[in-house]
Design a protein around this motif. Structure first.
Motif, mmCIF file in Angstrom:
data_model
loop_
_atom_site.group_PDB
_atom_site.id
_atom_site.type_symbol
_atom_site.label_atom_id
_atom_site.label_comp_id
_atom_site.label_asym_id
_atom_site.label_seq_id
_atom_site.Cartn_x
_atom_site.Cartn_y
_atom_site.Cartn_z
ATOM 1 N N LEU A 1 0.840 -1.208 0.000
ATOM 2 C CA LEU A 1 0.000 0.000 0.000
ATOM 3 C C LEU A 1 0.872 1.254 0.000
ATOM 4 N N PHE A 2 1.972 1.206 0.726
ATOM 5 C CA PHE A 2 2.867 2.374 0.753
ATOM 6 C C PHE A 2 3.478 2.643 -0.621
ATOM 7 N N VAL A 3 3.936 1.592 -1.301
ATOM 8 C CA VAL A 3 4.626 1.852 -2.571
ATOM 9 C C VAL A 3 3.657 2.118 -3.728
ATOM 10 N N ASN B 1 1.567 7.567 -2.885
ATOM 11 C CA ASN B 1 2.676 8.450 -2.490
ATOM 12 C C ASN B 1 2.443 8.823 -1.030
ATOM 13 N N HIS B 2 3.164 8.157 -0.159
ATOM 14 C CA HIS B 2 2.968 8.376 1.275
ATOM 15 C C HIS B 2 4.214 8.999 1.883
ATOM 16 N N ILE B 3 4.244 10.304 1.861
ATOM 17 C CA ILE B 3 5.368 11.037 2.452
ATOM 18 C C ILE B 3 4.872 11.535 3.817
ATOM 19 N N CYS B 4 4.916 10.651 4.793
ATOM 20 C CA CYS B 4 4.303 10.967 6.091
ATOM 21 C C CYS B 4 4.766 12.295 6.705
ATOM 22 N N PRO B 5 6.056 12.668 6.616
ATOM 23 C CA PRO B 5 6.443 13.935 7.258
ATOM 24 C C PRO B 5 5.691 15.137 6.692
ATOM 25 N N GLY B 6 5.159 15.015 5.475
ATOM 26 C CA GLY B 6 4.447 16.138 4.881
ATOM 27 C C GLY B 6 2.947 15.923 4.848
ATOM 28 N N CYS B 7 2.456 14.963 5.617
ATOM 29 C CA CYS B 7 1.031 14.631 5.552
ATOM 30 C C CYS B 7 0.315 15.091 6.820
ATOM 31 N N PRO B 8 -0.759 15.868 6.660
ATOM 32 C CA PRO B 8 -1.470 16.367 7.840
ATOM 33 C C PRO B 8 -2.067 15.245 8.694
ATOM 34 N N LYS B 9 -2.279 14.078 8.111
ATOM 35 C CA LYS B 9 -2.914 12.977 8.849
ATOM 36 C C LYS B 9 -1.918 12.223 9.731
ATOM 37 N N THR B 10 -0.644 12.508 9.567
ATOM 38 C CA THR B 10 0.364 11.728 10.277
ATOM 39 C C THR B 10 0.082 11.691 11.780
ATOM 40 N N GLY B 11 0.243 10.521 12.357
ATOM 41 C CA GLY B 11 -0.067 10.355 13.784
ATOM 42 C C GLY B 11 -1.508 9.984 14.044
ATOM 43 N N ASN B 12 -2.399 10.307 13.091
ATOM 44 C CA ASN B 12 -3.806 9.924 13.202
ATOM 45 C C ASN B 12 -4.203 8.961 12.095
ATOM 46 N N CYS B 13 -3.227 8.463 11.371
ATOM 47 C CA CYS B 13 -3.506 7.692 10.157
ATOM 48 C C CYS B 13 -3.513 6.200 10.457
ATOM 49 N N GLN B 14 -4.540 5.521 9.985
ATOM 50 C CA GLN B 14 -4.636 4.093 10.280
ATOM 51 C C GLN B 14 -3.669 3.245 9.468
ATOM 52 N N LEU B 15 -3.356 3.680 8.255
ATOM 53 C CA LEU B 15 -2.382 2.914 7.480
ATOM 54 C C LEU B 15 -1.029 2.927 8.205
ATOM 55 N N GLN B 16 -0.652 4.123 8.636
ATOM 56 C CA GLN B 16 0.595 4.280 9.387
ATOM 57 C C GLN B 16 0.536 3.444 10.677
ATOM 58 N N ALA B 17 -0.595 3.520 11.368
ATOM 59 C CA ALA B 17 -0.721 2.839 12.656
ATOM 60 C C ALA B 17 -0.654 1.319 12.497
ATOM 61 N N ASN C 1 -3.129 11.045 -3.817
ATOM 62 C CA ASN C 1 -1.868 10.340 -3.607
ATOM 63 C C ASN C 1 -1.932 9.352 -2.442
ATOM 64 N N ARG C 2 -2.857 9.599 -1.522
ATOM 65 C CA ARG C 2 -2.854 8.812 -0.291
ATOM 66 C C ARG C 2 -4.028 7.848 -0.197
ATOM 67 N N CYS C 3 -4.853 7.820 -1.229
ATOM 68 C CA CYS C 3 -6.037 6.952 -1.198
ATOM 69 C C CYS C 3 -5.614 5.485 -1.270
ATOM 70 N N PRO D 1 -9.634 6.515 6.388
ATOM 71 C CA PRO D 1 -8.651 6.076 7.388
ATOM 72 C C PRO D 1 -7.274 6.707 7.201
ATOM 73 N N VAL D 2 -7.062 7.321 6.036
ATOM 74 C CA VAL D 2 -5.750 7.900 5.729
ATOM 75 C C VAL D 2 -5.909 9.391 5.433
ATOM 76 N N GLY D 3 -4.864 10.001 4.931
ATOM 77 C CA GLY D 3 -4.895 11.439 4.687
ATOM 78 C C GLY D 3 -5.354 11.801 3.285
ATOM 79 N N ALA D 4 -6.403 11.135 2.788
ATOM 80 C CA ALA D 4 -6.878 11.436 1.431
ATOM 81 C C ALA D 4 -8.033 12.427 1.427
HETATM 82 S S1 SF4 Z 1 -1.934 8.927 4.597
HETATM 83 FE FE1 SF4 Z 1 -0.939 7.996 6.372
HETATM 84 S S2 SF4 Z 1 0.651 6.671 5.517
HETATM 85 FE FE2 SF4 Z 1 0.001 8.095 3.904
HETATM 86 S S3 SF4 Z 1 1.399 9.843 4.035
HETATM 87 FE FE3 SF4 Z 1 -0.367 10.345 5.316
HETATM 88 S S4 SF4 Z 1 0.226 9.659 7.364
HETATM 89 FE FE4 SF4 Z 1 1.615 8.657 5.937
#
Ligand code: SF4
Ligand code: SF4
Ligand code: FES
Lengths: 180, 247
Positions: free
Chosen positions: B92-94, B97-113, B146-148, B203-206
């Protein structure tokens, strides 16, 4: 050069030096670390080429031809190669340019960008040639360990290196592993 | 006479279930975490992400679609299943385009979690870096394609709860992608509104609410200190639902 010390090299490829700053965040523990390690090529020693080492720490992804050479030199010389930080992990913020062609990026930066004076795309032979895309380092060479984070905290780097040096299986607390 | 309580066995632990419940429903009621991304208790299961794959009497089944049945012997939290799940999160990551440091959902994102939960330390595969757009046209929401991860929760929420049909998945296989049902393809040309259920389920930052994205600092977000296994799903917290997870 003390024979029993672990030799460590570090470099920043397409990164922002944030991971290196974080490495320095281990603060006075650096002195303790220096009892066990010595540095080869790093931005701290200014040694230009990496010699035989035990551990190589790589910050940043790969965005130009020089990055590829440096990364391969590290792989050749380091017994253990570690990807440190978000850009080494998946290209990070520099990989945002992967959506665009290199031509578009250069034109936007050097010809059409806001506030550009003397528009000209730099073309000095001294400047490493840019790759079409930014790549995470695991796409170029084999990586032994990954320490994600933007940057990984000083504590995470400290714990990681200590466990590695102690020959332990690396296990970081939940809070120490994050991608941001 | 009270009918005998029906149970399934999950990683050696007997848990009760009600007729009609899936394995996922029963596990959640018993507060046992089965990793999942496309499942949401308020919607008909979709069974597409395969994160919830468990071993039921020796066969792989998706816990969110498989009805619980008396006597099932189920493996969930095993090394092998979690390794498969790790490979899925890496894919799913590849794929996006999941650039977590630039994503507002980071820390609240289920894919990341989920990726943290299964111990993903690298993306392992080669990145696709697909070209995908951003739709900032709506006054209150941004869609970052990019994050869907194609979980179809927004599709289901918009269709089944909001009765609006604003989102759809178009294309097949690797070309599958989220689209917006409006003549221009832009969100501003739909009747998408702040109170829509579809605005809370991603669940993600889309699908992101504008101007609220950095109200909680990074480091203090849902998954920064505690695992999704303990705190549950982020989209349901935003929706105010507390079927499980943090109160
Ligand atoms: S949607 Fe989640 S996994 Fe994707 S970039 Fe944002 S925080 Fe990272
Ligand atoms: S936009 Fe979000 S909710 Fe909709 S399909 Fe994509 S990931 Fe799922
Ligand atoms: S949660 Fe069951 S397949 Fe996605």
């Amino acid at each position: 050069m003390a024979a029993n010390k672990i030799r460590v090299a570090t470099t920043s490829l397409a990164g922002c030096f944030g991971c290196h700053m974080s490495f320095l965040d281990i603060d006075e523990r650096l002195l303790e670390l220096l009892e066990h390690i010595e540095f080869d090529r790093t931005p701290l020693t200014d040694i230009k080429h990496c010699g035989p080492c035990d551990i190589g720490l790589i910050e940043g992804g790969v965005c130009n031809a020089e990055n590829v050479h440096v990364l391969k030199e590290f792989r050749k010389n380091c017994k253990i190669l570690i990807a440190m930080g978000a850009c080494a992990f998946n290209g990070g913020v520099p990989a945002l340019r992967n959506h665009y062609s290199l031509k578009e990026c250069l034109e936007e930066s050097y010809l059409n960008g806001v506030g550009v004076v003397n528009p000209l795309i730099p073309n000095d032979p001294e400047i490493p040639l840019l790759l079409n895309k930014v790549h995470p380092i695991h796409e170029i060479v084999k990586i032994d360990y990954f320490l994600p984070g933007c940057p990984p905290s000083g504590d995470a780097i400290w714990t990681f290196l200590n466990e590695l040096l102690a020959g332990q299986e690396i296990s970081l607390p939940y809070q120490a592993i994050h991608y941001d | 006479m009270q009918p005998e309580e029906q149970t399934i066995t999950l990683d050696g632990q007997k848990i009760p279930f009600q007729p009609g419940q899936t394995i996922m429903d029963a596990a959640l009621a018993a507060k046992i975490y089965i990793p999942h991304l496309c499942y949401h208790p308020e919607f008909k299961p979709h069974g597409s992400c395969r994160l919830c794959t468990v071993m039921v009497n020796g066969r792989y089944e998706s816990a969110c679609t498989m009805p619980a049945a008396a006597g099932q012997e189920i493996l969930n939290n095993t090394k092998e299943l979690n390794e498969n799940r790790r490979a899925l999160t890496q894919m799913l990551f590849v794929e996006g385009n999941h650039i977590c440091p630039g994503c507002p959902k980071t820390g609240n994102c289920q894919l990341q979690a989920v990726a943290y939960y299964v111990g993903m330390l690298s993306s392992h595969y080669q990145h696709f870096y697909p070209y995908r757009d951003l739709d900032p046209s709506h006054p209150d929401y941004v869609i970052d394609f990019n994050r869907c991860i194609l979980c179809e929760l927004c599709v289901r929420a918009s269709r089944d709860v909001d009765k609006k049909n604003i989102f759809a998945i178009s294309g097949r296989g690797i070309k599958a992608h989220l689209i917006i049902n409006s003549p221009s393809g832009k969100l501003e040309d739909t009747d998408f509104a702040v109170g829509d259920k579809a605005a809370f389920v991603c669940p993600v930052g889309a699908i992101l609410r504008k101007r609220t994205r950095y109200t909680t600092p990074i480091g203090e977000r849902l998954y920064d200190q505690q695992s999704i296994r303990i705190v549950g799903d982020s989209q349901q917290l935003h929706a105010g639902a507390t079927k499980y997870g943090r109160k």
